[in-house]
Write a protein that holds these residues in place. Structure first.
Motif, PDB file in Angstrom:
ATOM      1  N   UNK A  15      92.541  36.469  80.312  1.00 29.21           N
ATOM      2  CA  UNK A  15      91.290  35.736  80.055  1.00 29.21           C
ATOM      3  C   UNK A  15      90.221  36.036  81.110  1.00 29.21           C
ATOM      4  N   UNK A  69      84.884  25.968  74.634  1.00 24.52           N
ATOM      5  CA  UNK A  69      85.798  26.562  75.618  1.00 24.52           C
ATOM      6  C   UNK A  69      87.155  25.880  75.473  1.00 24.52           C
ATOM      7  N   UNK A  70      88.189  26.671  75.287  1.00 25.01           N
ATOM      8  CA  UNK A  70      89.464  26.085  74.871  1.00 25.01           C
ATOM      9  C   UNK A  70      90.131  25.240  75.960  1.00 25.01           C
ATOM     10  N   UNK A 106      95.030  27.856  77.395  1.00 24.48           N
ATOM     11  CA  UNK A 106      95.784  28.094  76.166  1.00 24.48           C
ATOM     12  C   UNK A 106      97.188  27.526  76.343  1.00 24.48           C
ATOM     13  N   UNK A 107      97.838  27.277  75.225  1.00 29.66           N
ATOM     14  CA  UNK A 107      99.209  26.765  75.236  1.00 29.66           C
ATOM     15  C   UNK A 107     100.157  27.734  75.946  1.00 29.66           C
ATOM     16  N   UNK A 108      99.865  29.033  75.851  1.00 27.88           N
ATOM     17  CA  UNK A 108     100.715  30.032  76.516  1.00 27.88           C
ATOM     18  C   UNK A 108     100.970  29.697  77.975  1.00 27.88           C
ATOM     19  N   UNK A 117     104.048  27.200  78.558  1.00 28.47           N
ATOM     20  CA  UNK A 117     105.361  27.334  77.918  1.00 28.47           C
ATOM     21  C   UNK A 117     106.531  27.390  78.900  1.00 28.47           C
ATOM     22  N   UNK A 135     101.695  17.205  73.548  1.00 27.26           N
ATOM     23  CA  UNK A 135     100.730  18.300  73.721  1.00 27.26           C
ATOM     24  C   UNK A 135      99.508  17.992  72.862  1.00 27.26           C
ATOM     25  N   UNK A 152      94.879  18.586  72.424  1.00 28.94           N
ATOM     26  CA  UNK A 152      93.620  19.188  72.878  1.00 28.94           C
ATOM     27  C   UNK A 152      92.700  18.085  73.365  1.00 28.94           C
TER      28      UNK A 152
END
Lengths: 220, 301
Positions: free
Chosen positions: B32, B253-254, B269-271, B274, B284, B286
């Motif tokens: 990113x 913007x995430x 991001x969720x990544x 993990x 979890x 947003x």
């Protein structure tokens, strides 16, 4: 298995292929999982995914047993995409066909610029959903956020809960028999029971923004 | 684009792993923004002691004999060197003095941040290189935030990297771009604040510092940021005992958050989340647009 190999295997399928069941385990939030499927294949994704899952789907039946990141089922052509959890922003954006079912909530801009896709959200949707939606149906069992259907063309929006605010040129419209019939058919297709079409309100375009108004002739 | 991460521990038994967990979260976000990376870690404060993290372009020249020179100048201190950064520990009553003395005896070093518990490390380069260079994985702490940058509003330099710290034990990371930062900077300068860069995110950090100096808590400061800051932002902010998140009303913007009995975690991001322990059973979600989220460690602890 690297993402590219998975997607290449899916792209290599032709009509009549014997491989019709794919299972993706531990996607761990990966981007672009099962993008570009163009065969009637079933893809079961066991876990949450990142950006653009199931994008451009044309005929596949893709289920995410988890949540999806931004842009899920973007530009879907046909087929079915089911998200068991929540979906992030712009779910089903620009979709031209097929059915997207989100069993949790969808964030902002759900169905932005939709062009024929049917989207069913069990929960609620965020702001600016169905912005500039051209055709297709957005069905929301929960609530809608701010500016629903801003600058809407002919997409039809059905919301069972409250709408925080309507966007420019979006208005509540009469629910006629043909709309109830269509909504009933979509709910059935999405496997939803115990919810009656009469519980929804219909929203659509006031058709003032996208039609030429003779009073504005002087401006050109 | 930029990637941001944050981890706020509720379970103290995870504290020795904070640096390792946060490092992995940040490395996952490398694609990113590969321009520069930084991390702020809140360690256990030692009563009566304060820390100043400094950075130098020529660490050997600046850091050799620094403890001795500070002592000679009347500020007894210990200096722990980590690559281009060093952490100076002093009596907490001498925190202002050490900054003053530094500007005289080591005019070229830059102060990254200071306070009772914060340490900040940031450099140009990839997250994996930045965390190894400063041995971030070995660090323990109660909470921390990290950032990997894709530069838009100012140059790719160490000072332009995040986190930005503009007040004691405060820091901020930002994904987005502000459009009224120049005007806001002028207002804050008039109020007596000073700036190290032309960066928009530094203005956001200073804005929050100024609000908190007026007596607001972190939650209140973030709330007023929604009124006064114009542009795109997802912010993750740390204070000595608190951790806050806010997104602008457009929220493009995430941001993903996860909470368990053991921690609150933030990722672009969720990544990024993990690998956290127990993530399978975490709540979890947003974070909503224009909504302030903040958590505070028990202030008495």
């Amino acid at each position: 298995m690297p993402l590219r190999e998975l997607n290449s295997a899916l792209h290599a399928l032709t009509a009549g292929s014997n491989d019709t069941e794919f299972k993706v385990i531990n996607p761990r939030g990966s981007h672009a999982v099962a993008v570009g499927v163009d065969a009637p294949v079933s893809v079961q994704i066991k876990g949450s995914v990142g950006y653009y899952c199931a994008g451009m789907n044309d005929g596949g039946a893709i289920t995410v047993h988890g949540s999806a990141g931004p842009g899920v089922a973007e530009n879907m052509m046909s087929g079915t995409v089911i998200i068991e959890g929540d979906a992030s922003q712009y779910a089903g954006a620009t979709g031209r066909g097929g059915l997207l079912v989100i069993k949790g909530n969808a964030a902002s801009r759900c169905g932005i610029s939709m062009k024929g896709i049917d989207i069913v959200v069990h929960g609620s949707i965020g702001h600016m959903s169905a912005f500039m939606g051209q055709s297709g149906h957005l069905v929301v069992l929960g609530d809608a956020g701010d500016a629903l259907g801003d600058s809407l063309y002919e997409a039809k929006l059905f919301v069972r809960g409250t709408v925080k605010s309507l966007g420019s040129d979006c208005i509540e419209k009469e629910m006629r028999a043909e709309h109830l019939a269509k909504l009933s058919e979509i709910l059935q297709r999405a496997g939803i029971t115990g919810v009656r079409p009469e519980e929804f309100k219909r929203y659509g375009s006031a058709r003032k923004l996208y039609n030429f108004n003779i009073d504005n002739a002087e401006a050109y | 684009m930029c990637g941001i991460v944050g981890l706020f521990l509720k379970d103290r038994s995870l504290e020795p792993q904070l640096g390792a967990l946060l490092s992995e979260m940040l490395i996952t976000m490398t694609d990113r923004g590969p321009d520069s990376a930084g991390i702020a870690i809140y360690g256990s404060p030692e009563s009566g002691r304060a820390k100043v993290t400094i950075q130098s372009a020529s660490p050997k020249a600046d850091f050799d004999g620094l403890d001795r020179d500070l002592g000679k100048a009347g500020v007894p201190a210990t200096v722990k060197v980590k690559s281009t950064h060093a952490v100076i520990e002093v009596d907490s009553l001498r925190l202002d003095d050490v900054r003053l003395v530094l500007s005289e005896i080591r005019p070229n070093v830059r102060v990254m941040g200071s306070g009772d518990s914060i340490e900040i490390y940031k450099e140009t380069g990839l997250p994996k290189d930045v965390v190894s260079r400063f041995d971030v994985r070995a660090m323990s702490g109660s909470h921390g935030i990290g950032h990997t940058r894709m530069a838009t509003e100012s140059a790719v330099t160490t000072l332009g990297a995040h986190p930005f710290s503009t007040g004691a034990d405060q820091c901020l990371v930002h994904n987005g771009s502000l459009s009224n930062h120049n005007n806001l900077r002028r207002v804050l300068v008039r109020e007596g604040m000073s700036f190290e860069t032309q960066n928009d995110s530094e203005v956001a950090a200073a804005y929050l510092t100024s609000k908190m100096a007026d007596g607001n808590d972190l939650g209140e400061a973030l709330k007023s940021a929604l009124d006064d800051l114009d542009g795109f932002f997802t912010f993750v902010v740390g204070t000595k005992s608190g951790f806050g998140v806010v997104r602008d009303p457009i929220a493009c913007k995430p941001a993903v958050m996860a909470e368990t009995d053991q921690y609150v975690a933030f990722g672009s991001e969720y990544r990024a989340l993990v690998n956290l322990p127990g993530i399978e059973n975490a709540r979890v979600w947003e974070p909503e647009p224009a909504t302030v989220y903040f958590w505070e460690h028990d202030k008495a602890a």
